[in-house]
Each structure stands twice: as C-alpha cells, then as structure tokens.
Enzyme design. Sequence first.
Site, PDB file in Angstrom:
ATOM      1  N   ASP A  18     -23.134  51.064  22.020  1.00  0.00           N
ATOM      2  CA  ASP A  18     -22.885  51.989  22.957  1.00  0.00           C
ATOM      3  C   ASP A  18     -23.064  53.122  23.067  1.00  0.00           C
ATOM      4  O   ASP A  18     -23.839  53.884  22.047  1.00  0.00           O
ATOM      5  CB  ASP A  18     -21.192  51.774  22.836  1.00  0.00           C
ATOM      6  CG  ASP A  18     -20.413  52.690  23.636  1.00  0.00           C
ATOM      7  OD1 ASP A  18     -20.456  52.441  24.892  1.00  0.00           O
ATOM      8  OD2 ASP A  18     -19.708  53.485  23.320  1.00  0.00           O
ATOM      9  N   ASP A  20     -21.383  56.516  25.080  1.00  0.00           N
ATOM     10  CA  ASP A  20     -20.235  57.547  25.036  1.00  0.00           C
ATOM     11  C   ASP A  20     -19.474  57.309  23.681  1.00  0.00           C
ATOM     12  O   ASP A  20     -18.593  56.305  23.568  1.00  0.00           O
ATOM     13  CB  ASP A  20     -19.226  57.323  26.324  1.00  0.00           C
ATOM     14  CG  ASP A  20     -20.232  57.848  27.487  1.00  0.00           C
ATOM     15  OD1 ASP A  20     -20.933  59.131  27.249  1.00  0.00           O
ATOM     16  OD2 ASP A  20     -20.535  56.833  28.480  1.00  0.00           O
TER      17      ASP A  20
END
Length: 240
Positions: A18, A20
């Site tokens: 991922d 953020d």
Amino acid sequence: MSTTTRKCFHKVTHVIFDNDGTLMDTENMYTDVVQEVLTPYGHTYTYELKMRCMGKLAPVAAELMINEFNLPLTVPEYMAKFEAEVARRISNVALMPGVRELLLHLFEFRVPMAIATSSFRKTFSLKARPHCELMPAFHHIVCGDDPELKAGKPAPDIFLLAASRFKPTPRPECCLVFEDSPAGLQAGLAAGMQVIMIPDPRVPAEATKDATLVLRSMAEFQPELFGLPEFDNISKFTFG
C-alpha cells in the site's frame, strides 16, 4: 516490539505495498486536507471517521463524507476541493521509517515488488515526485482509477490485480502485503495473501487482530521470517 497472530509464516516471492501511511507519510496531511474541506461547513473530521475512510477509493470516501455531514456538494465537487488542497500541500511528502532501507534491500536481491494504492494516478504521481528515484524498484503500480479495477478495498481486487501483472504471475499465497488500514488488511486477506500491518497507534487492536504480523514500523521487519533475503550489512546499493 512486534506482535503476531500466527505462530509461523509462509515463504513468499513477491511483495505488494500500500502507499499512503505505509510507504509515504501522507495520512496526517490527508487529515488536514479533509478538515480544510469541512471547516467552512462547521464540521470536524474525527479519527473514528477517518478510520472509516482509510484505504477506500476517493469517490467512495467522498460520498461517505457528504452523507455523514449532509454536505451541499456532489462527489465531483467534494473531490475537486480535496484534490486542490492535496496539490497545495503534497510537495514534501516524506517516506515512512524503514521504507528506503527495505526497498533498497529487496531491489538489490531482485525481489519483485508492486504498489497497490487507492489513490488515483494523478494524485499518486504528485506524491511520488519527491521520491522518483525509488520508483524503478517497483515492477508496476496499480492505482484506484485503474480501468481494470472493479472494486476498491476492502474487496481483494486491487491486490489480485497487482499480483496478476507480475510476469510470471505468482499465486496469491506467494505474495506478501504491507498495509496500514483495516480496509487494506481485509483486502489482502481476502486475496489469499499474508498481510503485515503497520497501523497508526490509534487504530484499535481489534482492527488489527487478523493480520499475519503487526509492526510498529517497517524498520522492524525481518525479511527472513517470510523466506526473503535477510538484512546483514547495510547495503551500498543505490537507485539511479
């Protein structure tokens, strides 16, 4: 100190990150951005509400906010305000602790890596600009507006799509996911992958209990637990 919910781990060959809050330290910025959008309407962006938005595709999060506060905005209008604030603040996004070292290490040993982010491509590109020298480490990047993506997190689609673009394509169980959000954790597990979660300290323990491994920082990660090359000496390898 890390905590685990499994006694043993399975060997992996590919890693999917991922972005953020996992690779890049953007979550505090996003909190400020959403609050900036809400302030003219007299509302406060609580962490409880933020948890409901984390990991979601931008239009889904926008609709959630509009409905939560009965905002006099359409989804495109909300997103335009949001994106304008992001563009104004995004130029100095830092990496999370331990990220650069792990990427250097895995890239040096030719471990295939990808990013699977709910951010749209334009927004991701702005965030990635200060770290452009790291982008060649990734075989590919799947964003939230990818035309082949049918559903966002917590559905497994984004991780399955990311895995499918490695050549040759690994089995899901051969992929290791790094995530920070409960929605991302659910997505990775639903994809049949092991998931290392590095949550914000405010995330309740109940929301992390299904993770393969929970860490306070990527700097705590021990690659050899998952059959990846272990750290020995500090790598002299650099990108670029």
